[in-house]
Design an enzyme around this catalytic site. Structure first.
Site, mmCIF file in Angstrom:
data_model
loop_
_atom_site.group_PDB
_atom_site.id
_atom_site.type_symbol
_atom_site.label_atom_id
_atom_site.label_comp_id
_atom_site.label_asym_id
_atom_site.label_seq_id
_atom_site.Cartn_x
_atom_site.Cartn_y
_atom_site.Cartn_z
ATOM 1 N N ASP A 289 5.699 2.983 -0.514
ATOM 2 C CA ASP A 289 4.747 4.091 -0.448
ATOM 3 C C ASP A 289 5.559 5.345 -0.131
ATOM 4 O OD1 ASP A 289 2.348 5.728 0.133
ATOM 5 O OD2 ASP A 289 1.305 3.812 0.207
ATOM 6 N N HIS A 323 6.380 6.659 -3.153
ATOM 7 C CA HIS A 323 5.329 7.461 -3.787
ATOM 8 C C HIS A 323 5.656 8.947 -3.707
ATOM 9 C CE1 HIS A 323 1.916 4.230 -3.640
ATOM 10 N NE2 HIS A 323 2.901 3.936 -4.456
#
Length: 547
Positions: A289, A323
């Site tokens: 992430d 991300h």
């Protein structure tokens, strides 16, 4: 530090309005420990990969704390353990070849009151935690592994067919649609509830026990601590976020490696939440992430806490899969301010510089200074400001359909978020889906952003919506799609100074929206484009000036 001060001084042109000089970088207080060393083996620890060493390691930490502090040493070897609690004046030091492996037996982790994604929630006890401690550290050359594969949901789309078959053959349950794997049935059932782990008066201890498997712990949680050092260690394979300093002061993170599988749901690298005076340097992140992420609580709970993340220095870091490389949000309801990011490299992160929020958050993000950023192979945007964050992966998976948000003007309240006063300079990106994307909301534009000295190679160029006071200075945007190179919608007081772009571009500027005005284009050669400006949806030539 001299080179850093010089870099920070370059970013000073917008600092005067904040009252904070770029030279006035925060001073982070450092840890200091007695040289006394205690080996965990003296407390009965055994490095056979089978013996559970929870009691021995915690006993060593307790004894070190009681005698005034020092170093608790984990020698080379494979050390299986349950949760470890750090205490004041203790440096947990991992020797070369030391692997601290946290057990996958969920029964070893007690349910405790914690904080998850910005709100109070019940969680399983973190593998390593500290609360209200002063002068603590995790240092050395070893590895801390959270055993995260036992805890995490896995989405089929993120694995190959053979990986998926191997994964589901190991146990657990698969969702009815066949698209997700869960560690247990109770994990799956908890996903059908809204904020299942949130601490509310109507939930009993029995309820939390019934969804225990779902309440994944963050690997390292440092809560309300002062003078913290993380140095040299590899932190990996977390059930959720890897490093989570929360409401702490004087945090130094240097020379660490943070690793999670790229498909790890919520597998963030470091989430600095509501902390003051932070230094992160010479570290690398390769995670599932966001990589380097700043947070400060979510929605009303974050605003009530009222503790911004502030006075942060990040320098000389590398982010691989993530991300976002450097990220603020989306849980930024307590605000974020006075943050310096310098000399960082993003290699294959979904988005490079990622600033995200949504209505309901509130909070003010301001005085952010970013300099000398290098990026390659960015699947999404190189630079993104988005106030319509939708809690989804930044790059859609194959076959995934997403709708654009509904554009409407709502009243400004304390739940209206703000992004303002950013300086981003000296950025090179070789490969991105879009160079720059700025999207505010009608009632609260992204404001006062200075972007300077950039060379961005991307599929698409610049997209600027609902923004005010944005300066694009000496920006070279080499985009494959050139109709248009720059798309402006309902924005005002934009300056494009010395914009360069791909030869034979079809359309240089598309200017749209009846609220667009004061667009200034200067020192820009429009002759390489077949058409210079196109006006749509209420915008007109009166809204644009050229020099």
């Amino acid at each position: 530090m001299n080179n850093w001060f010089k870099a920070a001084a370059v970013l000073g042109l917008m600092v005067c309005s904040s009252g904070l000089s770029a030279q006035q970088l925060p001073v982070i207080q450092q840890t200091s420990f007695k040289k006394d060393s205690s080996y965990i083996t003296k407390f009965g620890a055994i490095a056979d990969g089978q013996t559970l060493n929870t009691q021995a390691i915690n006993a060593a930490i307790d004894a070190c704390n009681k005698k005034g502090g020092g170093v608790v040493v984990i020698p080379a070897g494979l050390w299986l353990t349950g949760p470890v609690v750090l205490k004041s004046n203790v440096n947990l030091h991992l020797k070369k070849g030391a692997l601290l492996q946290f057990t996958k037996d969920f029964n070893q982790y007690q349910l405790v009151e914690g904080n998850w994604e910005g709100i109070p929630q019940m969680r399983n006890q973190s593998p390593v935690s500290a609360t209200n401690a002063t002068n603590i550290a995790i240092t050395g050359f070893g590895v801390i592994d959270g055993g995260g594969e036992a805890w995490r949901q896995v989405r089929k789309e993120k694995l190959t067919e053979s990986q998926w078959k191997k994964w589901i053959s190991a146990g657990g349950v698969v969702s009815a649609d066949g698209n997700s794997w869960y560690p247990s049935e109770q994990w799956l059932q908890a996903t059908k509830m809204k904020n299942a782990g949130e601490i509310t008066p109507d939930k009993s201890p029995e309820f939390y026990k019934s969804i225990k498997d779902y309440l994944r712990p963050n690997l390292i949680v440092i809560t309300k601590c002062k003078k913290v050092l993380l140095e040299g260690v590899t932190f990996q394979n977390s059930a959720a976020w890897c490093l989570h300093p929360l409401m702490s002061e004087d945090l130094t993170v240097k020379n660490v490696t943070v690793k999670n599988p790229w498909f790890a749901q919520n597998g963030d690298g470091i989430d600095v939440e509501s902390c003051n005076r932070v230094l992160i340097e010479n570290s690398s992140f390769d995670v599932g992430d966001d990589g380097l992420c700043m947070k400060s609580g979510r929605d009303e709970a974050g605003r009530k806490r009222g503790m911004p993340t502030e006075n942060v220095i990040i320098r000389d870091c590398k982010v691989y899969h993530a991300h976002g490389g450097f990220v603020i949000g989306s849980e930024m309801s307590g605000g974020a301010r006075n943050i310096w990011v310098n000399n960082c490299t993003f290699i294959g992160t979904d988005i490079g510089l990622r600033f995200k929020t949504t209505r309901g958050r509130g909070g003010i993000v301001e005085n952010i200074y970013i300099n000398d950023i290098t990026m390659i192979d960015i699947p999404g945007e190189a630079i993104l400001f988005d106030m319509y964050y939708m809690s989804v992966d930044p790059v859609a998976l194959a076959g995934e359909k997403r709708e654009l948000p509904k554009v409407e003007t709502l009243p400004v309240t304390d739940a209206t978020p703000q992004f303002k006063n950013f300086v981003v300079k000296n950025v090179v990106c070789n490969g991105a889906a879009k160079g720059i994307f700025i999207r505010g909301i009608p009632e609260m534009h992204v404001k006062n952003v200075h972007l300077e000295n950039m060379k961005l190679q991307a599929d698409k160029g610049i997209d600027c919506q609902e923004a005010s006071g944005i300066t694009f200075k000496n920006i070279s945007i080499l985009s494959k799609e050139t109709n248009p190179v720059v798309d402006i919608i309902n924005s005002d007081h934009l300056t494009f100074d010395k914009l360069t772009y791909s030869k034979n571009s079809e359309l240089l500027f598309r200017v749209a929206g009846d609220r667009t005005r004061n667009i200034n284009i200067q020192n820009t050669d429009a002759s390489k484009a077949r058409e210079k400006i196109q006006f749509e949806f209420g915008a007109s030539e009166q809204n644009v000036s050229t020099k």
